[in-house]
Every structure is written in C-alpha cells, then in structure tokens.
Design an enzyme around this catalytic site. Structure first.
Site, short mmCIF file in Angstrom:
data_model
loop_
_atom_site.label_atom_id
_atom_site.label_comp_id
_atom_site.label_asym_id
_atom_site.label_seq_id
_atom_site.Cartn_x
_atom_site.Cartn_y
_atom_site.Cartn_z
N TYR A 13 0.58 5.16 -4.20
CA TYR A 13 0.50 6.58 -3.90
C TYR A 13 0.99 7.33 -5.13
O TYR A 13 1.97 6.91 -5.75
CB TYR A 13 1.36 6.91 -2.68
N ILE A 63 0.84 -1.20 0.00
CA ILE A 63 0.00 0.00 0.00
C ILE A 63 0.87 1.25 0.00
O ILE A 63 2.03 1.21 0.45
CB ILE A 63 -0.96 -0.01 1.22
N CYS A 64 0.33 2.33 -0.52
CA CYS A 64 0.94 3.65 -0.50
C CYS A 64 2.22 3.68 -1.35
O CYS A 64 2.15 3.46 -2.55
CB CYS A 64 1.18 4.08 0.95
N ALA A 65 3.36 3.93 -0.76
CA ALA A 65 4.62 3.96 -1.51
C ALA A 65 5.22 2.57 -1.70
O ALA A 65 6.10 2.38 -2.53
CB ALA A 65 5.64 4.86 -0.80
#
Length: 152
Positions: free
Chosen positions: A91, A70-72
């Site tokens: 992200y 998730i995200c980066a």
C-alpha cells in the site's frame, strides 16, 4: 488455517469480525507451505511488533517456503529482513525507500520475487489470491478458479 495473535475473535480496521481457526501459539505447532499476512491497520502493526511472527517468517524463508503479504503487511516482511535485496510492492507509503533502502519498491499490483509475494491493497486482492493459488496448487487450478469468478 487462520490464526489470531491471541485466542478469540479479531476485529478488523473496518469493523469486520473474523473468528480465527486457532491462536498463533497453536498454529506454530504446525508446518505450513505458505504464510500469508493480511493488510490493514492497526493489524499490520500488531503483526510487525510480534516477535513470534518475525521468527515464523524468518523460518519460512530459511526453509524456502512462500511468504506473502498484502496492503500494509509487506512492511512486516521488510522489518523481518525478508525484503532486503528483493523487489516488493505495498500500500502506498507502507514500505518506503527511506525506511527500507535495501528494498526495490515497485508499484505493480502483485510482485513475486523468489518465494515472496507482495500486493498493493484491497483492489489487487483477487490477483494476489490467484497468484497464491497458482503457487500452491498449480496454474490449472488457478485458471479454473478464475474462470468460475467470471472476471472480465
């Protein structure tokens, strides 16, 4: 099981302290059905630079196990070659078409492509989590968890 790259507490990018269950070296002695990489910086960069993580991700993929980020952290999957020819999200700017031309970049909140699950960031974390629960324990369990959350 939560694992840290080294023994001891981990301080997140926003100052949150997490006490992992064990070190990564200890965790590597176990077999898992799923590995989930947390996002945030600089943690995602530390994961990307760790050869043990790259090897673990490649082993998980070779054994048709679920890898999620998730995200980066989807960049960690991309760097390990797991996203080549796959659709993924992250992200904004973490996984770019210029750096990873073999990745089919999506702006969806959560993307499932085979045994790989990616998600955009903190705002999509609940949806990401419910998908992972469904993959591990089934749709009924995921629905029960979601109902208890009282989401609109």
């Amino acid at each position: 099981i939560t694992a840290g790259l080294k023994p001891g507490p981990v301080k997140g990018g926003r100052g949150t302290i997490i006490v992992p269950d064990m070190s990564l070296d200890e965790a590597l002695e176990h077999r898992f059905d799923m590995v989930v990489l947390p996002g945030g910086q600089p943690g995602a960069t530390y994961l990307e630079q760790d050869q043990r993580i790259r090897k673990l991700l490649q082993e998980m993929a070779a054994n048709k196990k679920v890898t999620a980020a998730i995200c980066a952290a989807p960049k960690v999957l991309a760097t390990a070659g797991l996203l080549d020819g796959k659709q993924a999200t992250s992200y904004p700017g973490s996984v770019s078409a210029a750096e990873f031309p073999k990745v089919k970049i999506s702006t969806d909140p959560v993307v499932i492509d085979g045994n790989i699950v990616t998600s955009r960031g903190p705002g999509t974390a609940m949806d990401f989590t419910l998908v992972l629960i469904e993959m591990l324990a089934g749709a009924d369990v995921s629905r029960n968890v979601e109902q208890a959350l009282q989401r609109p």
